[in-house]
Scaffold this motif. Structure first.
Motif, PDB file in Angstrom:
ATOM      1  N   VAL A 171      49.007  91.536  44.284  1.00  0.00           N
ATOM      2  CA  VAL A 171      49.377  90.402  45.140  1.00  0.00           C
ATOM      3  C   VAL A 171      50.846  90.065  44.901  1.00  0.00           C
ATOM      4  O   VAL A 171      51.390  90.315  43.822  1.00  0.00           O
ATOM      5  CB  VAL A 171      48.495  89.167  44.870  1.00  0.00           C
ATOM      6  CG1 VAL A 171      47.040  89.446  45.214  1.00  0.00           C
ATOM      7  CG2 VAL A 171      48.629  88.700  43.426  1.00  0.00           C
ATOM      8  N   TYR A 179      53.508  86.723  45.917  1.00  0.00           N
ATOM      9  CA  TYR A 179      53.676  85.407  46.548  1.00  0.00           C
ATOM     10  C   TYR A 179      54.875  85.441  47.496  1.00  0.00           C
ATOM     11  O   TYR A 179      55.973  85.854  47.122  1.00  0.00           O
ATOM     12  CB  TYR A 179      53.886  84.344  45.472  1.00  0.00           C
ATOM     13  CG  TYR A 179      53.951  82.927  45.998  1.00  0.00           C
ATOM     14  CD1 TYR A 179      52.909  82.393  46.764  1.00  0.00           C
ATOM     15  CD2 TYR A 179      55.028  82.110  45.699  1.00  0.00           C
ATOM     16  CE1 TYR A 179      52.958  81.097  47.215  1.00  0.00           C
ATOM     17  CE2 TYR A 179      55.088  80.808  46.152  1.00  0.00           C
ATOM     18  CZ  TYR A 179      54.048  80.305  46.914  1.00  0.00           C
ATOM     19  OH  TYR A 179      54.105  79.002  47.369  1.00  0.00           O
ATOM     20  N   TYR A 207      50.393  85.169  50.742  1.00  0.00           N
ATOM     21  CA  TYR A 207      50.513  86.239  49.760  1.00  0.00           C
ATOM     22  C   TYR A 207      50.438  87.567  50.486  1.00  0.00           C
ATOM     23  O   TYR A 207      49.743  87.709  51.500  1.00  0.00           O
ATOM     24  CB  TYR A 207      49.396  86.164  48.725  1.00  0.00           C
ATOM     25  CG  TYR A 207      49.564  85.066  47.691  1.00  0.00           C
ATOM     26  CD1 TYR A 207      50.108  85.332  46.440  1.00  0.00           C
ATOM     27  CD2 TYR A 207      49.171  83.766  47.976  1.00  0.00           C
ATOM     28  CE1 TYR A 207      50.252  84.331  45.497  1.00  0.00           C
ATOM     29  CE2 TYR A 207      49.320  82.752  47.045  1.00  0.00           C
ATOM     30  CZ  TYR A 207      49.861  83.040  45.804  1.00  0.00           C
ATOM     31  OH  TYR A 207      50.021  82.043  44.874  1.00  0.00           O
ATOM     32  N   ILE A 239      45.460  85.770  42.395  1.00  0.00           N
ATOM     33  CA  ILE A 239      46.260  84.661  42.959  1.00  0.00           C
ATOM     34  C   ILE A 239      46.097  83.407  42.116  1.00  0.00           C
ATOM     35  O   ILE A 239      47.071  82.678  41.861  1.00  0.00           O
ATOM     36  CB  ILE A 239      45.838  84.422  44.416  1.00  0.00           C
ATOM     37  CG1 ILE A 239      46.345  85.564  45.305  1.00  0.00           C
ATOM     38  CG2 ILE A 239      46.388  83.087  44.928  1.00  0.00           C
ATOM     39  CD1 ILE A 239      45.847  85.508  46.730  1.00  0.00           C
ATOM     40  N   SER A 272      46.159  81.632  50.973  1.00  0.00           N
ATOM     41  CA  SER A 272      45.331  81.175  49.855  1.00  0.00           C
ATOM     42  C   SER A 272      44.759  79.784  50.077  1.00  0.00           C
ATOM     43  O   SER A 272      43.772  79.418  49.441  1.00  0.00           O
ATOM     44  CB  SER A 272      46.165  81.195  48.567  1.00  0.00           C
ATOM     45  OG  SER A 272      47.249  80.276  48.666  1.00  0.00           O
ATOM     46  N   SER A 293      49.168  81.510  40.382  1.00  0.00           N
ATOM     47  CA  SER A 293      49.501  80.124  40.751  1.00  0.00           C
ATOM     48  C   SER A 293      49.738  79.256  39.532  1.00  0.00           C
ATOM     49  O   SER A 293      50.343  78.195  39.631  1.00  0.00           O
ATOM     50  CB  SER A 293      48.385  79.538  41.606  1.00  0.00           C
ATOM     51  OG  SER A 293      47.178  79.469  40.864  1.00  0.00           O
ATOM     52  N   LYS A 298      55.329  81.536  40.557  1.00  0.00           N
ATOM     53  CA  LYS A 298      54.292  82.190  41.342  1.00  0.00           C
ATOM     54  C   LYS A 298      54.342  83.708  41.234  1.00  0.00           C
ATOM     55  O   LYS A 298      53.971  84.425  42.159  1.00  0.00           O
ATOM     56  CB  LYS A 298      54.412  81.801  42.812  1.00  0.00           C
ATOM     57  CG  LYS A 298      54.410  80.296  43.048  1.00  0.00           C
ATOM     58  CD  LYS A 298      53.029  79.732  42.995  1.00  0.00           C
ATOM     59  CE  LYS A 298      53.016  78.257  43.358  1.00  0.00           C
ATOM     60  NZ  LYS A 298      51.689  77.688  43.311  1.00  0.00           N
TER      61      LYS A 298
END
Length: 1914
Positions: free
Chosen positions: A351, A353, A301, A390, A255, A394, A399
């Motif tokens: 997604v 993390y 990710y 994402i 990212s 964040s 996360k």
């Protein structure tokens, strides 16, 4: 029958497995588990095969002397090796050396480990862990279940832990080679030194290093690989209602850079959510490979993109089908038709993390749930959907990590695990996982750990976006892109496109379709794996189709684009983004001949390209329509660098070779190493094939430059793993036989350019060339071999070219240019790397000659950098094969010796030079060298080595000293007698030989004294000492032969020898007594006790000196004393007789041996206090020397005196040493210091030693706050000095100064101590002395003013003394038992305590000083059993001082503030009382039989003195009959009343209330008995008849009673005049009671009739005892009288402090201030009166004057004597608040003046029997005068002799006036002990018995009457 007998054991070694302690068997041997036993015999039962041993006989290795029998079942037998079988056999267990060592280490550590529990808890924990590890490892080794590799690794772990633990615990480090202990006899000193250094390095750190030797040897490639990580992804399920078949692509996304860093992992599922390939059910796994440390630190990710495989292009909103049919193509009649086309439609994304996931522990696998977000309604958002998700995550805490499964149904279930290491090792560790088929997912791009030889040819193509013109249509297009790869012939390259890992490659790739979107954005990356042979001519074609929602039969072609991979036949298409033209075409068959058309949109803006195009293109295009793609090449075969292409195509493009070569050097290293073999092949091809016959390639210099650049590049740590590629190329692919010619020529030319300073290329210097000489010569050697193999002959010009190169080296080395210095050093350092290839082409002798010739060109005065490089070259040659062959060694060795010699002389580069010499000597040991080489090295460097060692500074010693000493020791060890002889003969006899021997002796001495090797290097130290011992023997032989007799004798040389011998014997590393038994035996078995050998040699050489001995007297007394104190009996017996020889020698020369005596005494003090010597030494010293002096007439008297004196000193010093440390030994240390101080003063008159111990004693006192004693001690030193200007040297912390300055400084210190100790009387004379000096000698009026002010302050303090200080307390302490130190054993001492010293405090102090001692609960003298026993017993009792008369006070009225100080100070006579009953105890009236045993003690010195205690030297016991006890008590009350009445006149506020309370206590006393008991006991016929010799004391008792009435009346009159309104009721009550008392007494005419209702006439006081104190025996707090019963009960209780009131009265005069007791209630006042009265009851109160106190100690003669009372015990203040506030301090009242009573004495008239007739005579009625006081009659059991002369004289009335004291109090002296006198016999007495034994008590408070115990008396 069985064989029941003892026979020799067959198996002789075993380990005890169970404790055996049963003593029921005769001759049994107790054993503990773990002990090892040597089995000598066995007792067997049974016979034949059934024969079995049941008992063994032998001994334990823990105690070899104790032999016995033990059961066989308690022992586990082990295999062993028996040596010297028989009576003296020894057994050695056969087991692994490491296992044995672990066993030994654990036993040795166990002892220290227990100590660490208390001393260092942290290290204790670490050592515990290590010990547990060692035990675990040992168990595994013993089990023998490990493979060889595992066993080896475990042994390495054991070794690392043992070395670490030994280092931390201060134990010996073990030198090892390959994990095994080395034999020092089979190992050179150099190797031994290096092995010790390695062991020491391994022992550092806070915990043991777990890295093994194999780990240390791991290559850098493996280290890099071990830092790699691999992420394993396991797909579990897809919980999404996609409705169609789906494709899920997993990839890693960064990212922070918004880029995918990995390829995609493809997972295909059916419309039911099941895998398309059912074989992958529960096994859908992929592994993301080669994640480096930087990747793990990224914001990574896991992105999942889901596509559905749809059959319709309609959006769900446009379809009329049910929701479950969304997206399906509309059908005309039936839904059963199978669709022809499938369209990839975006469905959603998820997604996860990975930051926390990548931090998982190794091998840990966790499950995760990825929430999916669908994009069915907005397909255009799909390309950036993951970025949007994402950003949202964040902003969330954590996360979005969710360890537990999400409860929502839409999502993807996966699990992940992180693996570390290179892929090959991971595969080996996880074979099952890889065997089930796991998808390998590569990173996009090269990883950090590119493996050499790895072939990769991947082109990553990303479909970014496109723009299409809507045209005339209203709706936007549904565009699908088809990607195909074609070769140069226009044919499709099959199966080269991969859209996702996990599926087979395809020929055509179809992009996803965005519904009705003319500007679709895909961001879809695919991998093109094109065959290498087709790659350069291949191109990529993109076909665009419109997928209609109505036409279901075919896709409609719209246009195409293409991208060439190798445009213009040059480098591969560059990485980056490309905008491609879209050519319109509606039929695939029409797409042809398009390669000449521009492919890029920007080409139409280039005029050059446009000029080449026809006017009309075959395909139409719109400038608004384009396709954007990006490419990224990851290939090891094709490059995008045009410069590399130029190098590869050098044969066809020779005009560009120079430019290409130049650009090659400027390329990034990654590009070069990626195509390393191809580049090398191209460069060497230029050398071999591009030149005409016999001519060099014209660009050979540039090619050489490029090769040097590449070789240097490979030495970078980033690319060192590619060295193996170079190696592989050299061994397998290099094939250019003529390359050697160009390489040597270019090397020669480059060197010559540097010599001529014509080399101006700063980026390519000769230093860079020298850096890669190894690679250059390896290629030269390979080329030479190829030439030889190809042509069958050796090259003619090779040696010529090689010689020219070395000549160039010589010229460059001869240059003095500063610019060439680094290049010169580089050449010398790198030249050794060319030895191996060159030795394959030339001989060793030739190579050595070339190097020697090159080095000979170097200038003599070398720069340090060049000198270091030259020494390094020599070291490299020594460690190469050049040194193993004699012909080459003959060249190399002289060259090395020359360089090393130069370094030693100039003291430069010493560390490297010593290492080189060490390598030479090490090589001598490894290879067989002729004796000539050793002789050459010995002659060249031996003496120079010693000279260098003597003059090196500390830094050089630290850097090179250890190795140089090892070299010297190795030379000495190689030397034999012939070598020593040859070496000695090298130096002519006389000064040269003397200087050489001195250097040898000094080096050996420094080596021993400086401790070059650490203490833990025991093996190294022992081997060194053994070599030195051998060398000393040869040196001693040379001394005897050449420097002993006549003029050849050399004092300095012999002194150095003896100094060395002493240092050798006394060094720490040879003190075997400090070693463990095993270690000591091991050392003795190998080397013997080397101290004994040197000791015998010292004795032999000393005896051989003859008349030359005089030169070493007394200088060698101290060193030889140090030798004799070595705790080895043989050494002592050999060297102690030397002192007799010294004494005899000096006696014969001077007539006395004063210097020897003085030196021995002085050195003994230093050595003994330095922890040398012991009791055995004292005994041997005394025996040996006494025997010797008795045999010599001239020494018989003085010698015996000297030996006895020294033995006495040794005893005192040894006593002192035992208590030299520890606060608990402070008092012992003082006592021992005092004893030594007196010895030096009285016995040998050694002033300097005397002063030294004065200073020590002063420091001890000062630190203990004993300021008076500290001042008196330091005053001894001051009295030795005079007021002279003589200069004194610095000593004892005092600077160098004049004598009067030091005396002044000392005197001021003494005054300060007296001031702090409140002994101002001692400070005043010193102030006067200083004042006189300041006034009359120094004329320093400022100091005079200051000292006079201080003197005035002292006078003022004395007058205010009662408020500023209290009297000290004194205690008698007796030590009984033989286990006490000699200086206190069975002796009595009187201790002077502090002002407030409690008995409990001194008891606690004594029990701390003697922890095993017990306190006796009785003061009865113990019997002989206690005195002679081993138990320690201490007896404590309080005593009171008996002051002596002071002549300066006679005839003067001295204020009590002045005289009181001397009543408790400057005293040496003390007494304490013990009550007992005469005859049988009278229960009705104990006063009839109550007596006192008074023990009078005399100490050796007066207190205070330089000690706080002194020994009792004389003792006398006196017995007081009951009448005298009564007289003493009555006198005490009268004295107190008279004192308080008189003091009220001067200080009403303070003493008024005290007087009131005392009067109340006397007049209103309510105690059982009282005066009637006295009348009953003494004023009766019975008493006169039974004790006619005591009747004379009745008059005194009567007089005291009359005095008391008179004093009470005076006191009442005094209080009446000063009475306040509040006190008037009490005053009135007292007057009335006194009037009644007086009337009753007058009317009755007899004491019997004068009994009052409130009590008796006066207070009856119990005599003082050591056990009394202020304890009331009555139950009433108002009582002021103590019964005789209580007196008897407390007589033997020694835990009570002495009474205090008398001392308090002695200090009360002159006290000012208010009296807090005045505000108390009458009840409180009565209580205070009670406490005051009670405090006198046990005191044996002091008489009014000191003369009467002394006269109590009287002779039996009672004629013409005045009655007197014994002096009281010293008093301490009570804690009663009223008394403390009242100011009643320990002041001694003055004697009351004689007075005439105004009262009628007729009340005392009764018949007193005559002493002669026994008849009773009437007492006259007239008032007789008060008779003069006569001495009391006392029964004396013993008498003082000279120590109590003054007391005797006073007792007989013969008082003598002593001389006036000097102005300054004299220094305390030690008078000789008085001779014992004959004790006087007491007169016959009636019914007098000795004191009864004291009953044992269980508590220190037993026998205390009711009433509170004041804790201040304890």
């Amino acid at each position: 029958m069985g064989d029941f007998s003892w026979k020799a054991a067959r198996r002789k070694y075993g380990v005890v497995v169970y404790n055996y302690t049963t003593g029921g068997v005769k001759g049994f041997l107790p054993l503990e588990i773990g002990e090892c036993v040597h089995i000598l015999e066995e007792y067997c039962t049974g016979s034949g095969a059934d024969r079995k041993a049941t008992w063994y006989r032998g001994y334990s290795f823990h105690n070899r002397k104790a032999k016995g029998i033990f059961p066989a079942s308690f022992v586990h037998l082990k295999e062993c090796k028996v040596e010297n079988e028989g009576p003296y056999e020894s057994v050695i267990p056969i087991e692994d050396a490491i296992i044995k060592e672990v066993t030994f280490v654990l036993r040795e550590w166990n002892v220290i480990w227990k100590q660490l529990f208390v001393e260092d808890s942290r290290l204790f924990g670490t050592i515990t862990t290590v010990m547990v590890d060692l035990m675990s490892f040992r168990c595994q080794l013993v089990a023998n279940t490990l493979t060889n590799d595992q066993c080896w690794d475990m042994k390495e772990q054991i070794i690392s832990r043992i070395d670490w633990g030994n280092g931390k615990l201060g134990l010996d480090l073990v030198p090892r080679r390959d994990g095994k202990q080395v034999d020092p006899d089979n190992c050179s000193f150099i190797e031994l030194y290096r092995l010790h250094s390695q062991s020491m390095e391994a022992s550092k750190g806070t915990s043991p290093r777990r890295q093994t030797i194999r780990d240390k040897a791991r290559s850098s490639r493996e280290k890099v690989a071990s830092s790699m990580a691999h992420l394993v992804l396991s797909f579990k399920s897809l919980a999404c209602n996609v409705g169609d078949e789906s494709e899920t692509y997993f990839s890693l996304y960064d990212s922070s850079t918004n880029k995918f860093i990995s390829e995609k992992f493809l997972v295909r599922n059916t419309n039911k959510g099941m895998p398309v390939n059912m074989e992958k059910l529960h096994n859908y796994r992929g592994i993301f490979m080669d994640l480096n440390e930087a990747d793990l630190e990224r914001e990574l990710y896991l992105v999942a993109q889901i596509f559905r495989s749809a059959t319709s292009m309609l959006q769900s909103s446009e379809q009329q089908t049910p929701p479950k049919s969304k997206g399906r193509m509309l059908q005309e009649s039936s839904s059963k038709k199978i669709p022809k086309f499938h369209y990839r439609r975006p469905w959603g994304a998820a997604v996860l993390y990975l930051k926390d996931v990548l931090a998982l522990k190794r091998e840990e696998e966790l499950d995760f749930h990825m929430k999916v977000q669908s994009c069915v309604e907005s397909e255009s958002s799909f390309p950036n959907l993951h970025e949007t998700m994402i950003k949202k995550q964040s902003m969330m805490i954590g996360k979005g990590i969710t360890i537990e499964k999400d409860k929502q149904t839409i999502g993807i279930a996966v699990s992940m695990k992180l693996l570390h290491g290179d892929l090959a090792s991971v595969k080996a560790e996880q074979p099952i996982m890889f065997s089930k088929g796991i998808t390998m997912i590569q990173k996009i791009g090269f990883s950090d750990s590119i493996n050499p030889g790895e072939v990769r040819n991947d082109l990553y193509l990303t479909l970014v976006n496109s723009e299409f013109d809507r045209g005339s249509k209203k709706a936007a297009k549904n565009v699908e892109v088809t990607v195909t790869v074609y070769d140069s012939n226009g044919d499709i390259i099959p199966e080269c496109i991969t859209g996702g890992c996990g599926e087979d490659a395809v020929t055509k790739y179809f992009s996803s379709i965005f519904y009705h979107n003319n500007n679709p954005k895909w961001n879809d990356t695919i991998r093109l794996s094109i065959p290498i042979d087709k790659f350069q001519c291949a191109h990529i074609r993109f076909e665009f189709c419109h997928c209609s929602t109505r036409d279901k039969t075919e896709k409609q072609l719209y246009g195409f684009s293409y991208l060439s991979l190798n445009p213009y036949d040059s480098a591969t298409q560059a990485d980056g983004t490309h905008a491609l033209c879209i050519y319109k075409c509606d039929n695939v068959s029409k797409i042809r001949n398009y390669m000449k058309l521009p492919s890029f949109q920007e080409d139409f803006n280039d005029p050059k390209i446009m000029s080449t195009l026809p006017n009309q293109l075959p395909y139409s295009r719109s400038s608004k329509e384009y396709l954007t793609v990006s490419t990224f090449l990851c290939s090891t075969k094709f490059t995008q660098q045009a410069d590399l292409v130029g190098v590869f195509q050098s044969s066809s493009r020779q005009e560009c070779i120079e430019k290409s070569l130049h650009n090659l050097i400027n390329l990034r290293g990654q590009e070069v190493v990626r195509y390393l073999q191809d580049i090398l092949d191209a460069l060497f091809y230029m050398y071999g094939h591009t030149s005409s016959e016999g001519e060099r390639f014209k660009h050979s210099a540039e090619v050489f430059h490029a090769l040097v650049h590449i070789f240097n590049l490979l030495q970078d740590s980033k690319f060192e793993k590619f060295v193996c590629v170079l190696e592989a190329y050299l061994e397998e692919n290099f094939s250019y036989p003529l390359a050697y010619r160009d390489l040597l020529s270019c090397l020669h030319e480059k060197t010559e350019l540097a010599v001529s300073c014509a080399d101006f290329d700063k980026e390519y210097t000769v230093e860079d060339v020298f850096q890669v000489l190894e690679q250059i010569f390896r290629f030269i050697e390979k080329s030479y071999r190829l030439f030889q193999g190809q042509y069958g002959v050796e090259p003619d010009n090779f040696k010529q070219l090689l010689g020219s190169v070395f000549r160039s080296y010589g010229r460059i080395m001869a240059s003095n240019e500063v610019a060439l210095r680094r290049a010169q050093a580089k050449l010398l350092r790198e030249l050794n790397k060319t030895f191996q290839p060159l030795l394959k082409l030339i001989t060793r002798k030739e190579l050595a000659g070339l190097i020697q010739e090159m080095c000979s060109k170097m200038p003599k005065d070398l720069h340090p950098l060049l000198l270091e490089a030259k020494v390094q070259l020599c070291r490299d040659m020594v460690n190469s094969v050049l040194f193993t062959e004699q012909v080459s060694r003959d060249i190399v060795l002289p060259m090395c010796m020359s360089v090393i010699k130069k370094c030693l002389i100039t003291k430069r580069v010493l560390p490297l030079a010593s290492q080189t010499l060490g390598d030479i000597l090490d090589q001598f040991r490894e290879i067989s060298v002729p004796d000539g080489d050793s002789q050459y090295v010995l002659k060249t460097l031996f003496d120079l080595l010693m000279q260098t060692l003597l003059i090196m500074d500390e830094v050089q010693q630290e850097e090179a000293g250890g190795m140089m000493i090892c070299c010297l020791m190795e030379l000495l060890r190689k030397m034999e007698e012939l070598h020593y002889t040859t070496l000695m003969n090298t130096y002519p006899k006389g000064r040269p030989l003397k200087d050489f021997l001195i250097r040898v002796l000094l080096v050996f001495r420094d080596l021993i004294k400086r401790h070059v090797f650490p203490a833990s290097w025991t093996v190294m130290r022992m081997v060194t000492n053994h070599v030195i011992l051998t060398a000393i023997q040869y040196v001693a032989q040379s001394l005897t032969e050449h420097f002993l007799t006549g003029s050849d004798f050399d004092n300095q040389l012999w002194s150095n020898y003896f100094d060395l011998a002493v240092s050798f014997v006394t060094q720490d590393s040879l003190q075997l007594e400090r070693f463990s038994d095993a270690k000591r035996n091991k050392v003795k078995d190998r080397y013997q006790d080397m101290r004994v050998l040197i000791g015998l040699q010292i004795q032999t050489l000393w005896n051989g000196l003859g008349n030359q001995k005089r030169h070493f007297i007394p200088s060698l007394v101290g060193p030889f004393l140090e030798v004799t104190m070595v705790p080895e009996t043989d050494v002592r017996k050999a060297t102690i007789p030397i002192f007799f020889d010294m004494m005899l020698c000096e006696q014969n020369i001077k007539g006395n041996f004063t210097s020897v005596e003085s030196e021995i005494i002085e050195k003994l003090d230093i050595l003994i206090t330095g922890n040398n010597g012991d009791t055995e030494y004292r005994t041997l010293f005394n025996q040996i020397l006494l025997d010797k002096v008795q045999t010599e007439p001239v020494l018989r008297e003085d010698g015996r005196r000297f030996v006895v004196s020294v033995t006495n000193l040794l005893e005192k010093l040894l006593d002192y040493r035992q208590v030299i440390e520890g606060d608990e030994h402070r008092d012992k240390r003082m006592h021992c210091t005092f004893n030594i101080l007196n010895f030096y003063k009285d016995n040998i008159n050694r002033e300097e030693m005397y002063i030294r111990y004065i200073n020590k004693l002063f420091i001890l006192h000062h630190d203990a706050n004993n300021f008076v004693e500290a001042g008196l001690t330091l005053q001894l030193y001051a009295q030795l000095l005079r007021w002279t200007p003589d200069q004194l040297s610095a000593n004892l912390g005092y600077p160098s100064q004049k004598e009067w300055e030091r005396k002044e400084e000392l005197t001021l210190k003494v005054i300060e101590c007296f001031d702090k100790g409140k002994a101002w009387e001692y400070g005043i004379p010193l102030c006067k002395e200083l004042a006189e000096v300041y006034e009359k000698k120094l004329f320093n009026y400022k100091k005079l003013s200051q000292i006079l002010q201080r003197e005035a302050a002292f006078f003022n303090n004395i007058l205010e003394g009662p408020s500023l200080r209290q009297n000290p307390s004194y205690y008698r302490v007796a030590y009984y038992g033989m286990s006490f130190p000699p200086f206190v054993r069975n002796k009595e001492f009187v201790y002077r305590g502090d002002e407030c010293l409690k008995l409990a405090t001194i008891m606690s102090h004594l029990t701390t000083e003697f922890p095993s001692a017990s306190i006796l609960t009785s003061n009865t003298p113990p019997d002989d059993k206690v005195r002679e026993g081993d138990q320690q017993c201490i007896q404590i009792s309080s005593v009171k001082p008996v002051a002596s008369e002071r002549s300066e006070f006679q005839g003067h009225t001295v204020p009590m503030e002045i005289s009181n100080f001397y009543s408790v100070n400057e005293v040496d006579v003390f007494q304490f009382d013990r009550p007992y009953h005469r005859g049988e105890r009278n229960k009705d009236n104990e006063f009839k039989t109550l007596c006192l045993e008074r023990k009078v003690l005399k100490t050796s010195y007066k207190l205070p003195g330089i000690l706080r205690w002194y020994e009792v030297v004389q003792t006398e016991v006196l017995h007081l009959p009951p009448i005298l006890v009564a007289v003493e008590n009555m006198r005490t009350v009268n004295t107190e009343l008279d004192f308080l009445t008189g003091r009220c006149k001067s200080n009403t506020d303070m003493f008024f209330q005290q007087l009131m309370m005392r009067l109340q206590g006397v007049i209103n006393s309510v105690v059982n008995g009282g005066l009637p008991k006295y009348q009953e006991a003494f004023f009766c016929d019975e008493f006169a008849s039974k004790h006619p010799d005591e009747v004379c004391h009745l008059i005194e008792l009567k007089t005291l009673l009359v005095e008391q009435v008179d004093l009470m009346e005076q006191g009442l009159r005094k209080t009446e005049s000063m009475c306040t309104e509040e006190m008037k009721p009490l005053q009135k009550n007292l007057v009335e009671m006194f009037s009644k008392l007086k009337q009753d007494i007058t009317e009755s005419g007899s004491p019997r009739a004068g009994r009052l209702r409130g009590g008796s006439l006066g207070a009856v006081i119990r005599p003082g005892t050591p056990g009394s104190g202020s304890l009331n025996s009555s139950s009433s707090n108002r009582s002021s009288i103590t019964s005789a019963e209580a007196m008897s009960q407390d007589g033997d209780n020694i835990y009570m402090d002495p009474p205090e009131l008398t001392s308090r009265l002695q200090q009360s005069r002159g006290v000012t201030g208010s009296d807090p007791a005045l505000n108390q209630s009458p009840t409180s006042q009565r209580a205070l009166s009670t406490s005051m009265s009670s405090s006198n009851l046990g005191s044996g109160s002091r008489t009014p004057d000191a003369q009467n106190m002394r006269r109590f100690v009287s002779s039996p003669d009672t004629s013409n004597t005045d009655p007197s009372t014994p002096p009281p015990l010293p008093q301490r203040r009570t804690s009663n608040a009223a008394e403390i506030g009242s100011g009643i301090l320990n002041t001694r009242p003055p004697p009351p003046p004689p007075r005439q009573s105004t009262h009628d004495l007729r009340f005392l008239s009764y018949n007193v029997p005559s002493p002669t007739s026994g008849n009773v005579t009437p007492v006259p009625e007239e008032k007789p005068a008060i008779p003069s006081r006569t001495r009391s009659i006392a029964v004396v059991n013993g008498s003082f002799d000279q120590g109590l002369t003054a007391v005797k004289e006073q007792a007989s009335g013969e008082d003598k006036i002593p001389p006036l004291p000097p102005r300054v109090p004299p220094r305390p002296s030690i008078p000789p002990l008085p001779e014992a006198g004959t004790p006087s016999q007491p007169p016959a007495k009636e019914n007098i018995t000795s004191p009864p034994p004291v009953p044992k008590r269980t508590s220190m408070y037993r026998g205390v009457s009711s009433g509170s115990v004041d804790d201040t008396h304890m």
